[in-house]
Motif scaffolding. Structure first.
Motif, short mmCIF file in Angstrom:
data_model
loop_
_atom_site.label_atom_id
_atom_site.label_comp_id
_atom_site.label_asym_id
_atom_site.label_seq_id
_atom_site.Cartn_x
_atom_site.Cartn_y
_atom_site.Cartn_z
N THR A 4 28.08 -24.70 -15.95
CA THR A 4 26.89 -23.88 -15.37
C THR A 4 25.98 -23.44 -16.46
O THR A 4 25.08 -22.63 -16.39
CB THR A 4 27.73 -22.44 -15.10
N GLY A 5 26.45 -24.28 -17.86
CA GLY A 5 25.37 -23.97 -18.78
C GLY A 5 25.83 -22.80 -19.72
O GLY A 5 25.24 -22.62 -20.77
N GLU A 6 27.10 -22.13 -19.30
CA GLU A 6 27.17 -20.97 -20.25
C GLU A 6 28.17 -21.70 -21.42
O GLU A 6 28.97 -22.47 -21.12
CB GLU A 6 28.42 -20.02 -19.49
N LEU A 7 28.27 -21.06 -22.76
CA LEU A 7 28.75 -21.38 -23.93
C LEU A 7 30.33 -20.97 -23.63
O LEU A 7 30.49 -19.81 -23.21
CB LEU A 7 28.26 -20.58 -25.12
N ASP A 18 23.99 -17.23 -26.26
CA ASP A 18 23.09 -18.80 -25.77
C ASP A 18 22.77 -19.32 -26.87
O ASP A 18 22.06 -18.90 -27.82
CB ASP A 18 21.77 -18.12 -25.23
N VAL A 19 23.42 -20.76 -26.97
CA VAL A 19 23.18 -21.60 -28.07
C VAL A 19 21.93 -22.46 -27.72
O VAL A 19 21.78 -22.81 -26.63
CB VAL A 19 24.51 -22.29 -28.41
N CYS A 59 17.30 -28.08 -35.73
CA CYS A 59 18.07 -26.76 -35.76
C CYS A 59 18.52 -26.19 -34.79
O CYS A 59 17.88 -26.40 -33.26
CB CYS A 59 16.75 -25.76 -36.39
N LEU A 60 19.38 -25.26 -34.78
CA LEU A 60 20.08 -24.70 -33.69
C LEU A 60 20.09 -23.13 -34.06
O LEU A 60 20.13 -22.87 -35.09
CB LEU A 60 21.53 -25.19 -33.24
N LEU A 107 30.16 -19.53 -35.35
CA LEU A 107 29.91 -20.51 -36.31
C LEU A 107 30.72 -21.87 -35.59
O LEU A 107 29.99 -22.90 -35.58
CB LEU A 107 30.86 -20.25 -37.60
N THR A 108 31.65 -21.66 -34.93
CA THR A 108 32.25 -22.70 -34.23
C THR A 108 31.50 -23.27 -33.38
O THR A 108 31.39 -24.57 -32.90
CB THR A 108 33.69 -22.27 -33.87
N ALA A 109 30.93 -22.29 -32.59
CA ALA A 109 29.74 -22.73 -31.49
C ALA A 109 28.93 -23.55 -31.98
O ALA A 109 28.27 -24.64 -31.48
CB ALA A 109 29.44 -21.60 -30.56
N LEU A 110 28.19 -23.37 -33.20
CA LEU A 110 27.07 -23.89 -33.74
C LEU A 110 27.56 -25.14 -34.24
O LEU A 110 26.88 -26.45 -34.08
CB LEU A 110 26.62 -23.16 -34.81
#
Length: 432
Positions: A4-7, A18-19, A59-60, A107-110
């Motif tokens: 669904t696009g959710e992290l 929201d990344v 960049c993120l 940080l893990t998500a990035l």
């Protein structure tokens, strides 16, 4: 990301997160968030240079309720690897998490989204320098290059007679900007000789010259001395000088070395002699030199150089077979590596590496492993500055047959210690 696009991270949905890829027009707030995380104001000329070097498309950022709470960026480089080739490399930088949002998986998500993007792009390697050393091992980065920090009591050492006559070297003081092209031509010639060095292009040649008055702390503006032999530029040094006076009216100044590069032993010795004999000074500080710095074999007393070894460049194999095939090997190797890589599962498994000084082939296999290790340990060994033998002594590598460690150590070795001589992140900016 979920369908669904959710992290999703650690199995938990975090709907407030929201990344995003950085929109091109959002560079300024992105960089402001980076500066805020490092708790340090920055002179306008430094911010302007990083703005010109930045690659917004790489960049993120993480937003929470519209606010930027995390950042990560990549600079596009080509890095020298053992054998002299230059390989496409992602220079990871500008990684930050807002203080009140730490330990929530930002940080893990990035890192998750960044490495997935690098893998899709076919980038074989990622590198970084860590402002805090313990952070990145869990993402597969291993410390692959060290740097030597020297604090020299210059009045208490002398240079031994160099192996060749340094009197043939002509030294001249020149404007650092006017001499820049000649210095960069020399740097480019030296690039294949040492793993870990990055090609300086498209504005990166200006980073070593950053010299805002707010950073000088009483030192002179950056100065440059050029070494020539028969009219050819064969070396240069960039430095600044801070002169202090004791209560007895004795000068006790400090030379702060930014760069010394030379392709000729005569020039190398002449440049160091010039630095060590600078008038009105008694101390030389060189905070970023290679681990195999030859000066330690020229000085009369190394104990007055106070060498300190520090961690420097961390390496992560993004595409394991491409990375291992991008370099050559100092001795023939034919062995199976069993690699654990939970963060980049496409690298996980057994790989047969066959290579020599001409090239290498790396393919998946079901054969029994000769060595077992994780991705961070392989990253540490990649540039040849950290051996499989020392990693095994630390329990980071496991050998499954006699002689495997010695074979791998010999094959992965490098004639020169890997070194990253210039900064692509805030932790290694040329502040001395």
């Amino acid at each position: 990301m979920s369908p669904t696009g959710e992290l999703v991270t650690h199995g938990c949905q975090l709907p407030d997160w929201d990344v995003q890829a950085l929109p091109p027009d959002q560079w300024q707030p992105f960089y402001a968030a980076v500066l805020g995380a490092f708790h340090e104001p920055e002179p306008d000329e430094v911010t302007a240079l990083w703005g010109s070097l930045g690659e917004p498309r790489r960049c993120l950022l993480v937003r929470e309720r519209g606010a930027i709470v995390g950042t990560a960026g990549v600079f596009s480089f080509r890095m020298s690897v053992p054998g002299g080739r230059s390989v496409d490399t992602a220079g990871v930088s500008m990684v930050s998490v807002q203080a009140v949002r730490r330990r929530r998986g930002v940080l893990t998500a990035l890192m998750r989204q960044q490495i997935d993007a690098l893998q899709r792009a076919g980038e074989p390697l990622a590198v970084l320098t860590a402002s805090e050393a313990p952070i990145y091992g869990r993402f597969g980065y291993g410390m692959a290059a060290r740097q030597l920090s020297l604090d020299i009591a210059s009045r208490r050492v002398r240079l031994a007679t160099p192996p060749v006559d340094s009197d043939e070297v002509e030294l001249s003081l020149e404007d650092p900007y006017k001499a820049l092209d000649a210095c960069e031509e020399l740097y480019a010639r030296l690039l294949p000789q040492r793993p870990g060095m990055m090609a300086r292009e498209n504005g990166w040649e200006l980073v070593p010259l950053l010299d805002p008055p707010a950073w000088r702390e009483g030192s002179s503006p950056v100065e440059c001395v050029i070494a020539r032999v028969d009219g050819k530029v064969v070396g240069y040094a960039r430095y600044s000088v801070a002169v202090e006076w004791s209560r007895t009216n004795t000068a006790e100044g400090t030379v702060r070395v930014r760069d010394i590069e030379a392709e000729d032993p005569r020039a190398y010795a002449a440049l160091w002699r010039f630095i060590l004999e600078t008038d009105l000074t008694s101390r030389v500080i060189a905070p970023n030199r290679p681990a195999d710095e030859a000066l330690l074999h020229l000085v009369s007393d190394v104990r007055h150089c106070t060498p300190t070894v520090l961690d420097s460049l961390y390496v992560r194999l993004v595409d394991l077979p491409r990375a291992l095939c991008a370099r050559t090997y100092a001795a023939a190797i034919d062995m199976v590596l069993e690699v654990g890589d939970g963060f980049a599962p496409w690298n996980q498994g057994r790989w047969r590496l066959t290579g020599d000084g001409e090239g290498a082939v790396c393919t998946r296999t079901h054969d029994a492993p000769d060595l077992s290790l994780d991705a961070a340990a392989l990253g540490s060994a990649y540039l040849g500055g950290v051996t499989f033998t020392e990693l095994a002594a630390a329990g980071r590598v496991r050998a499954h047959r006699p002689g495997a460690l010695a074979t791998a150590t010999a094959a992965f070795s490098s004639a020169s210690a890997p070194w990253m001589p210039f900064a692509f992140c805030r932790s290694l900016l040329p502040r001395l």
